[in-house]
Design an enzyme around this catalytic site. Sequence first.
Site, PDB file in Angstrom:
ATOM      1  N   GLU A  88       1.015  -1.287  -0.253  1.00 46.76           N
ATOM      2  CA  GLU A  88      -0.162  -0.316  -0.518  1.00 46.76           C
ATOM      3  C   GLU A  88       0.530   1.553   0.114  1.00 46.76           C
ATOM      4  O   GLU A  88       0.502   2.334   0.721  1.00 46.76           O
ATOM      5  CB  GLU A  88      -1.039  -0.164   1.357  1.00 46.76           C
ATOM      6  N   ASN A  99       2.139  -4.578  -3.548  1.00 44.58           N
ATOM      7  CA  ASN A  99       0.819  -5.023  -2.808  1.00 44.58           C
ATOM      8  C   ASN A  99      -0.266  -3.933  -2.919  1.00 44.58           C
ATOM      9  O   ASN A  99       0.439  -3.079  -1.922  1.00 44.58           O
ATOM     10  CB  ASN A  99       1.304  -6.053  -2.119  1.00 44.58           C
ATOM     11  N   HIS A 131     -10.221  -5.783  -3.125  1.00 45.08           N
ATOM     12  CA  HIS A 131     -11.612  -6.043  -1.913  1.00 45.08           C
ATOM     13  C   HIS A 131     -12.734  -4.766  -2.312  1.00 45.08           C
ATOM     14  O   HIS A 131     -12.745  -3.765  -2.593  1.00 45.08           O
ATOM     15  CB  HIS A 131     -10.363  -5.279  -0.888  1.00 45.08           C
ATOM     16  N   GLU A 152      -5.921 -10.994  -2.486  1.00 44.67           N
ATOM     17  CA  GLU A 152      -6.957 -10.462  -1.050  1.00 44.67           C
ATOM     18  C   GLU A 152      -8.430 -10.500  -1.475  1.00 44.67           C
ATOM     19  O   GLU A 152      -8.753  -9.326  -1.020  1.00 44.67           O
ATOM     20  CB  GLU A 152      -6.199  -9.255  -0.340  1.00 44.67           C
ATOM     21  N   ASP A 161     -12.360 -10.160  -2.686  1.00 51.48           N
ATOM     22  CA  ASP A 161     -13.484 -10.832  -1.843  1.00 51.48           C
ATOM     23  C   ASP A 161     -13.723  -9.573  -1.656  1.00 51.48           C
ATOM     24  O   ASP A 161     -13.533  -8.519  -2.111  1.00 51.48           O
ATOM     25  CB  ASP A 161     -13.382 -10.686  -0.153  1.00 51.48           C
TER      26      ASP A 161
END
Length: 517
Positions: A165, A206, A242, A271, A273
């Site tokens: 990030e 990432n 996300h 990641e 979702d």
Amino acid sequence: MSLVKRCRPHRSPGLPVLVVGALALAAGLAGGPASAASQDTLHDLASAQGKYFGSATDNPELPDAAYAAKLGSEFGQITPGNSMKWDTTEPTRGRFDFAKGDVITDFAQEHGQTVRGHTLVWHSQLPGWVGALPSTEVETAMTDHITAEATHYRGEVAAWDVVNEPFNEDGTFRTSPFYNAMGKDYIAKALRAAHAADPDAKLYINDYNVEGKGAKSDAMYNLVSDLLDEGVPLDGVGMQAHLAIQYGFPYQMQANMQRFADLGLDVAVTELDVRMQLPADAAKLATQSSYYAQVVDACLAVERCVGITVWDYTDKYSWVPSTFPGEGAANLYDDGLAPKPAYAAVRTALGDDGDDDGGDDGGDGGTPGTLKALYRANDTAAGDNQIKPGLQLVNTGTAPVSLPAVTVRYWFSGDNGATTYGSWCDWSPIGCSTITHRVVAASSPKSGADHYLEVGFTGGTLAPGAATGEMQLRLSKTDWSNFNESDDYSHGTGASYADASKVTVYVGGALVWGIEP
Ligand code: G3I
């Protein structure tokens, strides 16, 4: 670089290590869970396409036996959600604690899984002592941390999120103790330190909201282009993914992945979702399913997309509800570990054909995609002697759907009068001659739903993304007595076509859309 697992000599798990090593070699890219499952696992299906399919996990979840069993069997890769972060591994300067991370790598070795290490340098979950350092000491602290952790996990972590990030939403660099001390050079320094500690690990940057094209992914693109030009060791870009159905699907995800791949980098979905505003309903879950499937589609379409990791596989252990109050239901399995519609959608997108051979061999003509029903009221008179539903079907999946396997139910009540009915198809672009219709008495009559109009098809295939177009349907009682439609289960007053969760859709007799009364 090899992704085949090697084991630390100081913790010899004995014979299973050799077995795991053999399985990992046989399964190629990402190892393979040692599973005796009767159907292909998600990882089996992904492996058949040259990708891995993994899940995040966390130490407090592993004593949950049912959870751990599925984690160990369905997924070929795991990522520790918290236990390799700086606040856990070096809470005090120079005092390292890898016990929790070792539990994760041990689990992976026992189940023939690869591990993505997460994460070496991040502004969050950073112990207070780092932020309190004089800026002249931050670089040494950072490289010491990276060196110790990447060395400890050398041979056990296949890929590292070295930097996590680094960007703000507008594409500027995020401030952090590292950026404040070294400017953007901290990223190159971190990658070089990680490479020195573990030359075989794949090294990633990432971030979230870099899945689609936009200011933030442009910034990532510019950064990684510069790093490659400078010869900095960098193997891939991690797209956290996300997602949230209320914010739409990322813009041009596949093309965005491809532009990073074209630089010679790997891409990983790290990641995934897909959250929603609660409560979940069939329509939201169908949208969620299509988001998951679209991510799979994008990864499959980009050769350098190496795999997909979901940010835990069950709603039971999702980070979402505590971070976004009122939102959740983001994962492939529900709180009770039952697969949700998104699980089936991912299987279909991965090419599942129902055999246990790792994908679609074309032998059974493919599997049904995910369908949804749209409805509008074709008359405004809710008290007259006819009911006029307008219906459409849309294939939101990635496989063609054979229409003769499909039936649709519009639920209503007959009210008083005759109990026999007539039904008609007035118009449809696919031709009323291909549409069958009849009124059926419900086997478990409910208020507002003691009958349904059942619509079927004599032929045709609905391609992924295709719609039938509207089907103008009509029914009446044989004595032409009036209805009171206002309390009918499927009835609505909308004049435009909209997703209709109270119109139910079945493929081969199995409910695939909507909620039965
Ligand atoms: O360990 C403490 C425990 O001792 C304490 O009793 C409890 C009380 O709240 O908190 C526990 O720490 C929590 C930690 O997870 C371990 O469970 C933190 O409060 C909680 O904030 C932390 O959340 C993690 C979050 O990162 C922190 O940013 C999530 O589990 C983890 O899934 C999440 O993962 C991040 C990725 O690293 C980066 N991308 C976004 C993703 C989702 O936020």
